[in-house]
Design a protein around this motif. Structure first.
Motif, PDB file in Angstrom:
ATOM      1  N   ILE A   4      -5.024   3.439   0.674  1.00  0.00           N
ATOM      2  CA  ILE A   4      -4.276   2.946  -0.483  1.00  0.00           C
ATOM      3  C   ILE A   4      -4.695   3.742  -1.719  1.00  0.00           C
ATOM      4  N   THR A   5      -3.703   4.157  -2.477  1.00  0.00           N
ATOM      5  CA  THR A   5      -3.966   4.841  -3.743  1.00  0.00           C
ATOM      6  C   THR A   5      -3.353   4.023  -4.869  1.00  0.00           C
ATOM      7  N   VAL A   6      -4.156   3.727  -5.876  1.00  0.00           N
ATOM      8  CA  VAL A   6      -3.686   2.960  -7.035  1.00  0.00           C
ATOM      9  C   VAL A   6      -3.958   3.783  -8.288  1.00  0.00           C
ATOM     10  N   GLU A  62       4.818  -1.450 -11.029  1.00  0.00           N
ATOM     11  CA  GLU A  62       3.564  -2.185 -10.931  1.00  0.00           C
ATOM     12  C   GLU A  62       3.580  -3.090  -9.701  1.00  0.00           C
ATOM     13  N   LYS A  81       5.823   4.091  -6.591  1.00  0.00           N
ATOM     14  CA  LYS A  81       5.200   5.161  -7.379  1.00  0.00           C
ATOM     15  C   LYS A  81       5.333   4.930  -8.877  1.00  0.00           C
ATOM     16  N   LEU A 123       0.516  -7.127  -0.511  1.00  0.00           N
ATOM     17  CA  LEU A 123       0.911  -6.316  -1.661  1.00  0.00           C
ATOM     18  C   LEU A 123       2.304  -6.760  -2.062  1.00  0.00           C
ATOM     19  N   ILE A 148       1.462   2.948  -6.805  1.00  0.00           N
ATOM     20  CA  ILE A 148       0.679   2.619  -5.610  1.00  0.00           C
ATOM     21  C   ILE A 148       1.280   3.293  -4.390  1.00  0.00           C
ATOM     22  N   ASP A 149       0.427   3.905  -3.597  1.00  0.00           N
ATOM     23  CA  ASP A 149       0.851   4.502  -2.330  1.00  0.00           C
ATOM     24  C   ASP A 149       0.041   3.848  -1.217  1.00  0.00           C
ATOM     25  N   ILE A 150       0.720   3.411  -0.175  1.00  0.00           N
ATOM     26  CA  ILE A 150       0.036   2.734   0.919  1.00  0.00           C
ATOM     27  C   ILE A 150       0.534   3.294   2.243  1.00  0.00           C
ATOM     28  N   THR A 202      -8.509   5.891  -4.985  1.00  0.00           N
ATOM     29  CA  THR A 202      -8.290   5.577  -3.566  1.00  0.00           C
ATOM     30  C   THR A 202      -9.169   4.437  -3.072  1.00  0.00           C
ATOM     31  N   ILE A 252      -2.178  -6.203  -5.386  1.00  0.00           N
ATOM     32  CA  ILE A 252      -2.777  -6.199  -4.046  1.00  0.00           C
ATOM     33  C   ILE A 252      -3.856  -7.268  -4.018  1.00  0.00           C
TER      34      ILE A 252
END
Length: 204
Positions: A88-90, A41, A38, A104, A62-64, A94, A44
Motif C-alpha cells: 500500500i502506498t499513501v 482521499e 490516485k 479501505l 492511495i495505491d493498493i 509505503t 484505511i
C-alpha cells in the motif's frame, strides 16, 4: 450428430467470450479503482478479531495491490495462488499488510456502523432484537432512501463496518481473500472480512 457438434461448439465459444469479457471487466474495475484513488482521499482501517480498530490512516493518492513476491506459481509461470500480502502506498509513503481484517473506503462513503456505535452500547445490546434491524432503525437518517446495505464482519463474525447505497457492484482483485465494491460511484475494498449484502426492504 453434426447439429449437436455445431451447437456444442457454439456454446463453448460463447462461454469463452463471456469468461473473457468477465476477466476484462474485473481487470478494468481494479484499474479504475487504482486510477480513481490516485487523486482522491480514502481511509484505511485495520481491525482485530473483536472488531477493535488497530490503526487508522487517511490520505490522498492511495495505491493498493498484491505483493507479487508472495504469489505461488507453477512450473509454467502461471499463478496458482494469489498473494495475500498487500503493498500500500499513501501519498508516496509505503506500508505492507497481511493477516488482520482491513477496510479501505473512499471518502464520502459513510460507515453507518461507526455512527450507530456512537449512540449505542454494543456490549449491552438486547439479543432479542436482531442486530441489523436495530442498527437500521437507529440510523434511519442515514439509511432512508438507500436500497442496499453491506454489513462487514471481522474474521470471528463481529460487525465492524456497514455501508449503504443505491447502486452496489462488486469485483475481484489481485489480492487473495479480498473483494472490491463500487458503492454509488465510490470505491470500497475489504480484506479478510466476512460480509453480507442485503436489500434494505428486508428490514422495513
Amino acid at each position: 450428430m453434426k447439429k449437436f457438434h455445431k451447437a456444442f461448439a457454439l456454446l463453448a465459444v460463447s462461454t469463452l467470450l463471456i469468461l473473457a469479457a468477465g476477466c476484462n471487466f474485473f481487470g478494468n474495475e481494479v484499474g479504475k479503482m487504482k486510477s480513481a484513488l490516485k487523486g482522491r482521499e480514502a481511509i484505511i482501517q485495520t481491525y482485530d478479531e473483536e472488531s477493535n480498530i488497530i490503526d487508522k490512516i487517511e490520505g490522498k493518492s492511495i495505491d493498493i495491490g498484491a505483493n507479487g513476491s508472495f504469489e505461488l506459481k507453477d512450473s509454467e509461470g502461471s499463478t496458482v495462488q494469489k498473494s495475500g500480502v498487500m503493498s500500500i502506498t499513501v501519498g508516496g509513503k509505503t506500508m505492507m499488510h497481511v493477516g488482520s481484517s482491513l477496510i479501505l473506503n473512499e471518502k464520502g462513503l459513510t460507515n453507518v456502523f461507526e455512527e450507530y456505535a456512537k449512540t449505542n452500547d454494543l456490549e449491552s445490546s438486547s439479543r432479542s432484537i436482531p442486530f441489523v434491524n436495530k442498527m437500521v432503525n437507529s440510523v434511519k437518517n442515514l439509511t432512508t432512501g438507500q436500497k442496499l446495505l453491506i454489513l462487514v464482519r471481522s474474521q470471528s463474525g463481529k460487525p465492524l463496518a456497514t455501508f449503504v447505497g443505491n447502486n452496489v457492484s462488486y469485483f475481484t482483485t489481485d489480492i487473495d481473500k479480498s473483494t472490491g465494491f463500487l458503492v454509488d460511484g465510490k470505491y470500497l475494498f475489504i480484506y479478510r472480512c466476512d460480509y453480507t449484502v442485503y436489500d434494505l426492504s428486508l428490514f422495513n
